[in-house]
Design a protein around this motif. Sequence first.
Motif, PDB file in Angstrom:
ATOM      1  N   SER A   1      -6.630 -11.603  -8.529  1.00 54.15           N
ATOM      2  CA  SER A   1      -6.215 -11.706  -9.773  1.00 54.15           C
ATOM      3  C   SER A   1      -6.280 -10.684 -10.727  1.00 54.15           C
ATOM      4  O   SER A   1      -6.610 -10.895 -11.734  1.00 54.15           O
ATOM      5  CB  SER A   1      -6.180 -13.327 -10.516  1.00 54.15           C
ATOM      6  N   CYS A   2      -7.276  -9.570 -10.601  1.00 50.80           N
ATOM      7  CA  CYS A   2      -7.344  -9.078 -11.188  1.00 50.80           C
ATOM      8  C   CYS A   2      -7.670  -6.737 -11.018  1.00 50.80           C
ATOM      9  O   CYS A   2      -7.280  -6.151 -11.495  1.00 50.80           O
ATOM     10  CB  CYS A   2      -9.419  -9.034 -11.442  1.00 50.80           C
ATOM     11  N   CYS A   3      -7.483  -6.513  -9.917  1.00 49.57           N
ATOM     12  CA  CYS A   3      -7.257  -5.428  -9.145  1.00 49.57           C
ATOM     13  C   CYS A   3      -8.233  -4.402  -9.319  1.00 49.57           C
ATOM     14  O   CYS A   3      -8.120  -3.191  -9.301  1.00 49.57           O
ATOM     15  CB  CYS A   3      -6.058  -5.139 -10.033  1.00 49.57           C
ATOM     16  N   THR A   4      -9.507  -5.056  -9.885  1.00 45.82           N
ATOM     17  CA  THR A   4     -10.918  -4.012  -9.862  1.00 45.82           C
ATOM     18  C   THR A   4     -11.674  -4.061  -8.594  1.00 45.82           C
ATOM     19  O   THR A   4     -12.633  -2.961  -8.845  1.00 45.82           O
ATOM     20  CB  THR A   4     -11.380  -5.251 -11.177  1.00 45.82           C
ATOM     21  N   CYS A   5     -10.961  -4.479  -7.318  1.00 44.39           N
ATOM     22  CA  CYS A   5     -11.397  -4.500  -6.139  1.00 44.39           C
ATOM     23  C   CYS A   5      -9.914  -3.094  -5.478  1.00 44.39           C
ATOM     24  O   CYS A   5     -10.790  -2.596  -3.820  1.00 44.39           O
ATOM     25  CB  CYS A   5     -11.646  -5.548  -5.403  1.00 44.39           C
ATOM     26  N   HIS A   6      -9.517  -2.142  -6.028  1.00 45.78           N
ATOM     27  CA  HIS A   6      -8.642  -1.685  -5.419  1.00 45.78           C
ATOM     28  C   HIS A   6      -9.144  -0.505  -5.030  1.00 45.78           C
ATOM     29  O   HIS A   6     -10.002  -0.113  -5.114  1.00 45.78           O
ATOM     30  CB  HIS A   6      -7.552  -1.095  -6.225  1.00 45.78           C
ATOM     31  N   CYS A   7      -8.717  -0.281  -3.346  1.00 43.74           N
ATOM     32  CA  CYS A   7      -9.591   1.237  -2.599  1.00 43.74           C
ATOM     33  C   CYS A   7      -7.764   1.945  -1.813  1.00 43.74           C
ATOM     34  O   CYS A   7      -6.970   1.021  -1.275  1.00 43.74           O
ATOM     35  CB  CYS A   7     -10.592   0.467  -2.150  1.00 43.74           C
ATOM     36  N   TRP A   8      -8.138   2.255  -1.150  1.00 45.25           N
ATOM     37  CA  TRP A   8      -7.352   3.538  -0.176  1.00 45.25           C
ATOM     38  C   TRP A   8      -8.447   3.152   0.830  1.00 45.25           C
ATOM     39  O   TRP A   8      -9.726   3.946   0.944  1.00 45.25           O
ATOM     40  CB  TRP A   8      -7.212   4.576  -0.556  1.00 45.25           C
ATOM     41  N   ILE A   9      -7.689   2.828   1.969  1.00 46.08           N
ATOM     42  CA  ILE A   9      -8.379   3.068   3.425  1.00 46.08           C
ATOM     43  C   ILE A   9      -7.184   3.658   3.712  1.00 46.08           C
ATOM     44  O   ILE A   9      -6.496   4.167   4.423  1.00 46.08           O
ATOM     45  CB  ILE A   9      -7.715   1.429   3.855  1.00 46.08           C
ATOM     46  N   ARG A  10      -8.185   4.402   4.735  1.00 45.49           N
ATOM     47  CA  ARG A  10      -8.107   5.962   5.454  1.00 45.49           C
ATOM     48  C   ARG A  10      -7.531   5.483   7.047  1.00 45.49           C
ATOM     49  O   ARG A  10      -7.862   4.922   7.513  1.00 45.49           O
ATOM     50  CB  ARG A  10      -9.275   6.541   6.290  1.00 45.49           C
ATOM     51  N   THR A  11      -6.906   6.240   7.554  1.00 44.29           N
ATOM     52  CA  THR A  11      -6.097   6.374   8.607  1.00 44.29           C
ATOM     53  C   THR A  11      -6.978   6.359   9.641  1.00 44.29           C
ATOM     54  O   THR A  11      -7.857   7.642   9.454  1.00 44.29           O
ATOM     55  CB  THR A  11      -4.890   7.232   8.869  1.00 44.29           C
ATOM     56  N   PRO A  12      -7.392   5.431  10.869  1.00 42.53           N
ATOM     57  CA  PRO A  12      -7.038   5.199  11.211  1.00 42.53           C
ATOM     58  C   PRO A  12      -6.440   3.001  11.138  1.00 42.53           C
ATOM     59  O   PRO A  12      -6.003   2.840  11.934  1.00 42.53           O
ATOM     60  CB  PRO A  12      -6.818   5.200  13.501  1.00 42.53           C
ATOM     61  N   TRP A  13      -8.122   3.183  10.259  1.00 41.48           N
ATOM     62  CA  TRP A  13      -8.299   1.497  10.043  1.00 41.48           C
ATOM     63  C   TRP A  13      -6.645   0.814   9.405  1.00 41.48           C
ATOM     64  O   TRP A  13      -6.937   0.250   9.473  1.00 41.48           O
ATOM     65  CB  TRP A  13      -9.238   1.903   9.643  1.00 41.48           C
ATOM     66  N   PHE A  14      -6.183   1.703   8.651  1.00 41.20           N
ATOM     67  CA  PHE A  14      -5.380   0.994   7.852  1.00 41.20           C
ATOM     68  C   PHE A  14      -4.503   0.231   8.346  1.00 41.20           C
ATOM     69  O   PHE A  14      -3.613  -0.586   7.886  1.00 41.20           O
ATOM     70  CB  PHE A  14      -4.865   2.190   6.535  1.00 41.20           C
ATOM     71  N   GLU A  15      -4.248   0.656   9.117  1.00 42.14           N
ATOM     72  CA  GLU A  15      -2.751   0.327  10.359  1.00 42.14           C
ATOM     73  C   GLU A  15      -3.421  -1.011  10.757  1.00 42.14           C
ATOM     74  O   GLU A  15      -2.560  -1.806  11.605  1.00 42.14           O
ATOM     75  CB  GLU A  15      -2.542   1.182  11.463  1.00 42.14           C
TER      76      GLU A  15
END
Length: 106
Positions: free
Chosen positions: A45-59
């Motif tokens: 409920s806060c969005c302060t843990c947003h991150c980007w997961i690199r390929t290939p792990w995101f998939e």
Amino acid sequence: MTRVTFIQADGRSETFAAKAGDTLLDVALDNGVDGIKGQCGGGCSCCTCHCWIRTPWFEHLIVPHQDELDLLEFAWGRAENSRLACQVPLTDALDGMEIEVPEQQS
Ligand code: FES
């Protein structure tokens, strides 16, 4: 055991060992990773843990539920590989995972 690497916007990176079943937020908070605040304590409920997961792990991550997708609409720098760290449980298959931390958090 799953190794997780957090990469900051300035290129600094840190790798930590984590247990399967922990969330990415658990790993970040346990190790004091800059930029991952987790202000709602993992309640999606806060969005302060947003991150980007690199390929290939995101998939290989579990599919996000609608609440996570709705909240990500408010994330600074939202991208196709955006996730909320509190909603990403680790598995052994994610060993070596690389996560980019946004420069800002909403
Ligand atoms: S810790 Fe608040 S949304 Fe993840």
